[in-house]
Design a protein around this motif. Sequence first.
Motif, PDB file in Angstrom:
ATOM      1  N   ARG A  78       0.798  -1.282   0.071  1.00 55.57           N
ATOM      2  CA  ARG A  78       0.059   0.110   0.068  1.00 55.57           C
ATOM      3  C   ARG A  78       0.823   1.285  -0.107  1.00 55.57           C
ATOM      4  NH1 ARG A  78      -2.230  -3.646   3.632  1.00 55.57           N
ATOM      5  NH2 ARG A  78      -1.044  -2.590   5.291  1.00 55.57           N
ATOM      6  N   PRO A  79       0.637   2.398  -0.721  1.00 55.99           N
ATOM      7  CA  PRO A  79       1.460   3.420  -0.751  1.00 55.99           C
ATOM      8  C   PRO A  79       1.495   4.374   0.614  1.00 55.99           C
ATOM      9  CG  PRO A  79      -0.649   3.843  -1.870  1.00 55.99           C
ATOM     10  CD  PRO A  79      -0.378   2.414  -1.644  1.00 55.99           C
ATOM     11  N   LEU A  80       2.440   4.726   1.005  1.00 57.22           N
ATOM     12  CA  LEU A  80       2.697   5.537   2.243  1.00 57.22           C
ATOM     13  C   LEU A  80       3.176   6.899   1.751  1.00 57.22           C
ATOM     14  CD1 LEU A  80       4.328   3.010   4.405  1.00 57.22           C
ATOM     15  CD2 LEU A  80       2.048   3.284   4.524  1.00 57.22           C
ATOM     16  N   ARG A  81       2.917   7.803   2.656  1.00 59.72           N
ATOM     17  CA  ARG A  81       3.593   9.131   2.474  1.00 59.72           C
ATOM     18  C   ARG A  81       4.635   8.831   3.513  1.00 59.72           C
ATOM     19  NH1 ARG A  81       2.649  14.088   5.373  1.00 59.72           N
ATOM     20  NH2 ARG A  81       0.743  13.048   6.281  1.00 59.72           N
ATOM     21  N   MET A  82       6.090   9.017   3.059  1.00 59.45           N
ATOM     22  CA  MET A  82       7.192   8.559   4.019  1.00 59.45           C
ATOM     23  C   MET A  82       7.589   9.794   4.832  1.00 59.45           C
ATOM     24  SD  MET A  82       7.268   5.684   2.912  1.00 59.45           S
ATOM     25  CE  MET A  82       8.402   5.151   4.254  1.00 59.45           C
ATOM     26  N   VAL A  83       7.806   9.410   5.973  1.00 60.68           N
ATOM     27  CA  VAL A  83       8.584  10.376   7.075  1.00 60.68           C
ATOM     28  C   VAL A  83       9.848  10.798   6.477  1.00 60.68           C
ATOM     29  CG1 VAL A  83       9.298  10.218   9.315  1.00 60.68           C
ATOM     30  CG2 VAL A  83       7.272   9.243   8.840  1.00 60.68           C
ATOM     31  N   PRO A  84      10.162  11.999   6.557  1.00 56.90           N
ATOM     32  CA  PRO A  84      11.480  12.653   6.007  1.00 56.90           C
ATOM     33  C   PRO A  84      12.764  12.364   7.203  1.00 56.90           C
ATOM     34  CG  PRO A  84      10.348  14.430   6.809  1.00 56.90           C
ATOM     35  CD  PRO A  84       9.371  13.097   6.999  1.00 56.90           C
ATOM     36  N   VAL A  85      12.805  11.342   7.712  1.00 58.05           N
ATOM     37  CA  VAL A  85      13.674  10.942   8.690  1.00 58.05           C
ATOM     38  C   VAL A  85      14.088   9.521   8.688  1.00 58.05           C
ATOM     39  CG1 VAL A  85      14.113  10.871  11.116  1.00 58.05           C
ATOM     40  CG2 VAL A  85      12.883  12.879  10.123  1.00 58.05           C
ATOM     41  N   GLU A  86      15.312   9.093   8.715  1.00 59.25           N
ATOM     42  CA  GLU A  86      15.852   7.520   9.081  1.00 59.25           C
ATOM     43  C   GLU A  86      15.526   7.625  10.295  1.00 59.25           C
ATOM     44  OE1 GLU A  86      16.319   5.776   6.614  1.00 59.25           O
ATOM     45  OE2 GLU A  86      17.234   6.732   4.820  1.00 59.25           O
ATOM     46  N   CYS A  87      14.795   6.423  10.652  1.00 61.18           N
ATOM     47  CA  CYS A  87      14.691   6.055  12.021  1.00 61.18           C
ATOM     48  C   CYS A  87      15.757   4.903  12.432  1.00 61.18           C
ATOM     49  CB  CYS A  87      13.313   5.533  12.141  1.00 61.18           C
ATOM     50  SG  CYS A  87      11.976   6.743  11.963  1.00 61.18           S
ATOM     51  N   VAL A  88      16.792   5.070  13.204  1.00 65.53           N
ATOM     52  CA  VAL A  88      17.524   4.090  13.780  1.00 65.53           C
ATOM     53  C   VAL A  88      17.693   3.992  14.950  1.00 65.53           C
ATOM     54  CG1 VAL A  88      20.105   3.565  13.674  1.00 65.53           C
ATOM     55  CG2 VAL A  88      19.121   5.111  11.765  1.00 65.53           C
ATOM     56  N   ALA A  89      17.700   2.624  15.465  1.00 65.81           N
ATOM     57  CA  ALA A  89      17.750   2.007  16.818  1.00 65.81           C
ATOM     58  C   ALA A  89      19.176   1.485  16.881  1.00 65.81           C
ATOM     59  CB  ALA A  89      16.719   1.319  17.348  1.00 65.81           C
ATOM     60  N   ARG A  90      19.673   1.575  18.087  1.00 66.41           N
ATOM     61  CA  ARG A  90      21.173   1.104  18.396  1.00 66.41           C
ATOM     62  C   ARG A  90      21.040   0.274  19.801  1.00 66.41           C
ATOM     63  NH1 ARG A  90      25.072   3.177  14.778  1.00 66.41           N
ATOM     64  NH2 ARG A  90      24.430   5.036  13.780  1.00 66.41           N
ATOM     65  N   GLY A  91      21.310  -0.952  19.946  1.00 69.58           N
ATOM     66  CA  GLY A  91      21.682  -1.577  21.226  1.00 69.58           C
ATOM     67  C   GLY A  91      23.134  -1.716  21.474  1.00 69.58           C
ATOM     68  N   TYR A  92      23.726  -1.605  20.438  1.00 71.93           N
ATOM     69  CA  TYR A  92      25.297  -1.775  20.683  1.00 71.93           C
ATOM     70  C   TYR A  92      25.987  -0.703  19.953  1.00 71.93           C
ATOM     71  CZ  TYR A  92      24.074  -6.585  22.319  1.00 71.93           C
ATOM     72  OH  TYR A  92      23.728  -7.509  23.051  1.00 71.93           O
ATOM     73  N   LEU A  93      27.251  -0.360  20.218  1.00 67.17           N
ATOM     74  CA  LEU A  93      27.915   0.662  19.790  1.00 67.17           C
ATOM     75  C   LEU A  93      28.963   0.207  18.617  1.00 67.17           C
ATOM     76  CD1 LEU A  93      28.336   3.776  19.861  1.00 67.17           C
ATOM     77  CD2 LEU A  93      30.276   3.460  21.586  1.00 67.17           C
ATOM     78  N   THR A  94      28.769   0.669  17.525  1.00 72.69           N
ATOM     79  CA  THR A  94      29.786   0.214  16.216  1.00 72.69           C
ATOM     80  C   THR A  94      29.522   1.347  15.090  1.00 72.69           C
ATOM     81  OG1 THR A  94      30.708  -1.688  15.148  1.00 72.69           O
ATOM     82  CG2 THR A  94      28.375  -1.327  15.160  1.00 72.69           C
ATOM     83  N   GLY A  95      30.267   0.945  14.132  1.00 74.31           N
ATOM     84  CA  GLY A  95      29.904   1.644  12.717  1.00 74.31           C
ATOM     85  C   GLY A  95      29.990   3.244  12.862  1.00 74.31           C
ATOM     86  N   SER A  96      29.277   3.780  12.497  1.00 75.86           N
ATOM     87  CA  SER A  96      29.175   5.261  12.316  1.00 75.86           C
ATOM     88  C   SER A  96      29.103   5.857  13.762  1.00 75.86           C
ATOM     89  CB  SER A  96      28.139   5.990  11.217  1.00 75.86           C
ATOM     90  OG  SER A  96      26.931   5.542  11.658  1.00 75.86           O
ATOM     91  N   GLY A  97      28.077   5.171  14.456  1.00 76.66           N
ATOM     92  CA  GLY A  97      28.028   5.386  15.946  1.00 76.66           C
ATOM     93  C   GLY A  97      28.959   5.522  16.790  1.00 76.66           C
ATOM     94  N   LEU A  98      29.949   4.410  16.536  1.00 74.89           N
ATOM     95  CA  LEU A  98      31.220   4.347  17.150  1.00 74.89           C
ATOM     96  C   LEU A  98      32.359   5.635  16.823  1.00 74.89           C
ATOM     97  CD1 LEU A  98      33.249   2.900  19.090  1.00 74.89           C
ATOM     98  CD2 LEU A  98      33.957   1.869  17.150  1.00 74.89           C
ATOM     99  N   ILE A  99      32.110   6.107  15.672  1.00 73.72           N
ATOM    100  CA  ILE A  99      32.822   7.071  15.222  1.00 73.72           C
ATOM    101  C   ILE A  99      32.631   8.563  15.949  1.00 73.72           C
ATOM    102  CG2 ILE A  99      33.568   8.564  13.088  1.00 73.72           C
ATOM    103  CD1 ILE A  99      33.580   5.877  11.422  1.00 73.72           C
ATOM    104  N   ASP A 100      31.171   8.537  15.802  1.00 70.75           N
ATOM    105  CA  ASP A 100      30.817  10.106  16.273  1.00 70.75           C
ATOM    106  C   ASP A 100      30.959  10.029  18.199  1.00 70.75           C
ATOM    107  OD1 ASP A 100      29.677  10.644  13.927  1.00 70.75           O
ATOM    108  OD2 ASP A 100      27.687  10.176  14.492  1.00 70.75           O
ATOM    109  N   TYR A 101      30.724   8.781  18.516  1.00 73.33           N
ATOM    110  CA  TYR A 101      31.082   8.620  19.880  1.00 73.33           C
ATOM    111  C   TYR A 101      32.679   8.820  20.418  1.00 73.33           C
ATOM    112  CZ  TYR A 101      31.939   6.232  24.419  1.00 73.33           C
ATOM    113  OH  TYR A 101      32.642   6.114  25.876  1.00 73.33           O
ATOM    114  N   ARG A 102      33.364   8.317  19.611  1.00 70.11           N
ATOM    115  CA  ARG A 102      34.825   8.567  19.904  1.00 70.11           C
ATOM    116  C   ARG A 102      35.118  10.278  19.496  1.00 70.11           C
ATOM    117  NH1 ARG A 102      37.393   3.277  16.660  1.00 70.11           N
ATOM    118  NH2 ARG A 102      37.434   1.959  18.568  1.00 70.11           N
ATOM    119  N   ARG A 103      34.575  10.763  18.775  1.00 71.19           N
ATOM    120  CA  ARG A 103      34.749  12.221  18.697  1.00 71.19           C
ATOM    121  C   ARG A 103      34.155  12.906  19.503  1.00 71.19           C
ATOM    122  NH1 ARG A 103      32.018  12.873  14.125  1.00 71.19           N
ATOM    123  NH2 ARG A 103      30.212  13.848  15.151  1.00 71.19           N
ATOM    124  N   ASP A 104      32.947  12.865  20.212  1.00 71.45           N
ATOM    125  CA  ASP A 104      32.398  13.902  21.098  1.00 71.45           C
ATOM    126  C   ASP A 104      31.526  13.155  22.183  1.00 71.45           C
ATOM    127  OD1 ASP A 104      29.992  13.141  19.559  1.00 71.45           O
ATOM    128  OD2 ASP A 104      29.974  15.112  18.458  1.00 71.45           O
TER     129      ASP A 104
END
Length: 278
Positions: A78-104
């Motif tokens: 069925r067609p949807l009107r998409m929300v203009p946000v990527e919805c991300v949940a993290r239970g563990y720290l890795t990837g781009s989240g780890l890069i951001d965490y290490r920075r600030d």
Amino acid sequence: MKHLHSGKVRDLYQTDDGLLLMVASDRISAFDHVLTPDIPDKGTILTQMSLWWFEQLADVVPNHVAGPGPDGRSVLCRPLRMVPVECVARGYLTGSGLIDYRRDGEVSGVRLAPGLVDGSRLPEPVFTPSTKAAVGEHDEPISFERVVSEVGADVAEELRRITLAVYRRGAEIALERGIILADTKIELGWDADGVLTLGDEVLTPDSSRFWPLDRWEPGRQQPSFDKQYVRDWLTSPASGWDRASGEAPPPLPDDVVERTRDRYVEAYEKLTGQSFTG
């Protein structure tokens, strides 16, 4: 059918009765590039896994599925009107989240405890939204306050609630099967009645990180059932690719293609308990 859109992985068509046909290709993307060659059976694996997960999540959030498509790699939606946000949940720290965490010390404006390492389990899953970038561009993390400014406080709260609920249900089911769901990204949109609805794909190796529980060891990069294997090859000396060069990545070697397919099949079979027959 009318062709509406082609993304990095999926092609979208409109049927005569107003439904959408979403076709998952065998294309694979990494670092905002669509790679060559394709991964055999990848589109079918992703579609069948998503359909299985939509059933497991039916009591958590409604979804856009109207029925199976004419082949194993497509879904009528069925067609949807998409929300203009990527919805991300993290239970563990890795990837781009780890890069951001290490920075600030934070991810998407969420302050995390000091001393965390690659693969650390977070005390509670966190909602870490990002922008929804066009093909060839990169999603950027945004704060919850930015989401509020984009969609309003009530919708932002509902996006966070649904995203974390999907993650918790997925993580619970995966853990029963010896798999850690480290993080996931979902797509939400409003249906014709204005109800927030789960769209696109859900909890596949393209949108989530899956790790074998028995090999989880914080402080290093984790073995995975997802396309991290491809990312690792691209950033290794073996690929000869300089990510900062702006040039397209080289073709994937046959053994990387084969092992990537094997990981997708293994994730499907471990999670669903079903054999993949292609």
